[in-house]
Design a protein around this motif. Sequence first.
Motif, PDB file in Angstrom:
ATOM      1  N   UNK A  65     -12.547   4.821 -35.461  1.00  0.00           N
ATOM      2  CA  UNK A  65     -11.689   4.888 -34.291  1.00  0.00           C
ATOM      3  C   UNK A  65     -10.944   6.201 -34.159  1.00  0.00           C
ATOM      4  N   UNK A  66     -10.263   6.324 -33.024  1.00  0.00           N
ATOM      5  CA  UNK A  66      -9.487   7.525 -32.734  1.00  0.00           C
ATOM      6  C   UNK A  66      -8.254   7.153 -31.926  1.00  0.00           C
ATOM      7  N   UNK A  67      -7.177   7.896 -32.125  1.00  0.00           N
ATOM      8  CA  UNK A  67      -6.002   7.770 -31.259  1.00  0.00           C
ATOM      9  C   UNK A  67      -6.256   8.551 -29.979  1.00  0.00           C
ATOM     10  N   UNK A  68      -5.998   7.887 -28.860  1.00  0.00           N
ATOM     11  CA  UNK A  68      -6.210   8.502 -27.552  1.00  0.00           C
ATOM     12  C   UNK A  68      -4.873   8.673 -26.844  1.00  0.00           C
ATOM     13  N   UNK A  69      -4.671   9.838 -26.243  1.00  0.00           N
ATOM     14  CA  UNK A  69      -3.482  10.114 -25.436  1.00  0.00           C
ATOM     15  C   UNK A  69      -3.876  10.065 -23.964  1.00  0.00           C
ATOM     16  N   UNK A  70      -3.177   9.252 -23.193  1.00  0.00           N
ATOM     17  CA  UNK A  70      -3.559   9.059 -21.784  1.00  0.00           C
ATOM     18  C   UNK A  70      -3.547  10.380 -21.021  1.00  0.00           C
ATOM     19  N   UNK A  71      -2.639  11.278 -21.392  1.00  0.00           N
ATOM     20  CA  UNK A  71      -2.521  12.550 -20.683  1.00  0.00           C
ATOM     21  C   UNK A  71      -3.701  13.479 -20.875  1.00  0.00           C
ATOM     22  N   UNK A  72      -4.569  13.146 -21.811  1.00  0.00           N
ATOM     23  CA  UNK A  72      -5.739  14.003 -22.062  1.00  0.00           C
ATOM     24  C   UNK A  72      -7.025  13.429 -21.474  1.00  0.00           C
ATOM     25  N   UNK A  73      -6.923  12.295 -20.802  1.00  0.00           N
ATOM     26  CA  UNK A  73      -8.153  11.640 -20.327  1.00  0.00           C
ATOM     27  C   UNK A  73      -8.816  12.379 -19.173  1.00  0.00           C
ATOM     28  N   UNK A  74      -8.141  13.387 -18.635  1.00  0.00           N
ATOM     29  CA  UNK A  74      -8.795  14.216 -17.612  1.00  0.00           C
ATOM     30  C   UNK A  74      -9.399  15.489 -18.191  1.00  0.00           C
ATOM     31  N   UNK A  75      -9.392  15.593 -19.528  1.00  0.00           N
ATOM     32  CA  UNK A  75      -9.986  16.742 -20.224  1.00  0.00           C
ATOM     33  C   UNK A  75     -11.386  16.323 -20.668  1.00  0.00           C
ATOM     34  N   UNK A  76     -12.407  16.903 -20.046  1.00  0.00           N
ATOM     35  CA  UNK A  76     -13.766  16.392 -20.273  1.00  0.00           C
ATOM     36  C   UNK A  76     -14.303  16.753 -21.656  1.00  0.00           C
TER      37      UNK A  76
END
Length: 299
Positions: free
Chosen positions: A16-27
């Motif tokens: 797994x990985x920690x995801x930051x919502x603010x980076x979800x527009x970084x392809x």
Amino acid sequence: ESTLGAAAAQSDRYFGVAIASGRLNDSVYTSIANREFTSVTAENEMKIDATQPQRGQFNFTAGDRVYNWAVQNGKQVRGHTLAWHSQQPGWMQNLNGGELRQAMTDHITGVMTHYRGKIVEWDVVNEAFADGGSGARRDSNLQRSGNDWIEVAFRAARAADPAAKLCYNDYNVENWNSAKTQAMYAMVRDFKQRGVPIDCVGFQAHFNEGNPYNSNFRTTLQSFAALGVDVSVTELDIQGASPTTFANVTNDCLAVARCVGITVWGVRDSDSWRSHHTPLLFNNDGSKKPAYDAVLNAL
Ligand code: XIL
């Protein structure tokens, strides 16, 4: 196998990985995250300050953004975290005693009800023990509400979502020969003996100069698993990203049947909360670091 997730799946584990919502527009970010990982933890978006910014007013906008991205891409989700001394909204920081106890259980119920049936495992309580040699609980408004606050949290969590696995999660508890580890072990053993509902223990595994990796981590994982809980590595990052240390941690999990998965705390070094430690598996440009190959080969 050619990805971390597929390699871990060979032994029915997740990577797994920690995801930051603010980076979800970084392809670059999303393509690595989608390609490599099979489980997602919201880095901040399901914490107390994010989900209940005002008392009684829940906000799942950012949490749902991470959740939906994960599920739309076929990943399972770890919930993080429901009862914690840190990242409390201002209104909760100002509560104490019985009022705080009620707010804590209301919070657990509110968040877990929203995500009912959707979260594989929840970090119900995070970081309740003190650092150093005391083995004591950490001082906090939650701790001052009464020593039973942890079991009260777990009972509320079980009632809110009976399908979710309920975890206790902490840091600097990887070394078996540490007072903090032993205190956490005594609590889990006591909970199992008394029937307090706990299913799993998360080892954050933020390794650095102050908390170096020790090969007795495997003993720690085995000892907790022997109490009848699943164990997992929940927030892995390693200062300097030694390939050997990353491989050792991976092998330690693989050696323990009840170690269900490993989560790294970010994608690229530049995404890390400790980016100056360059502690992760991908370079800032998205390329794989030597530690990546070490983990993949170990899996
Ligand atoms: C960290 C996040 O990575 C940061 O973005 C935030 O500013 C602070 O919290 N233990 C935990 C995690 O359980 O929630 C923490 O995450 C890192 C330490």
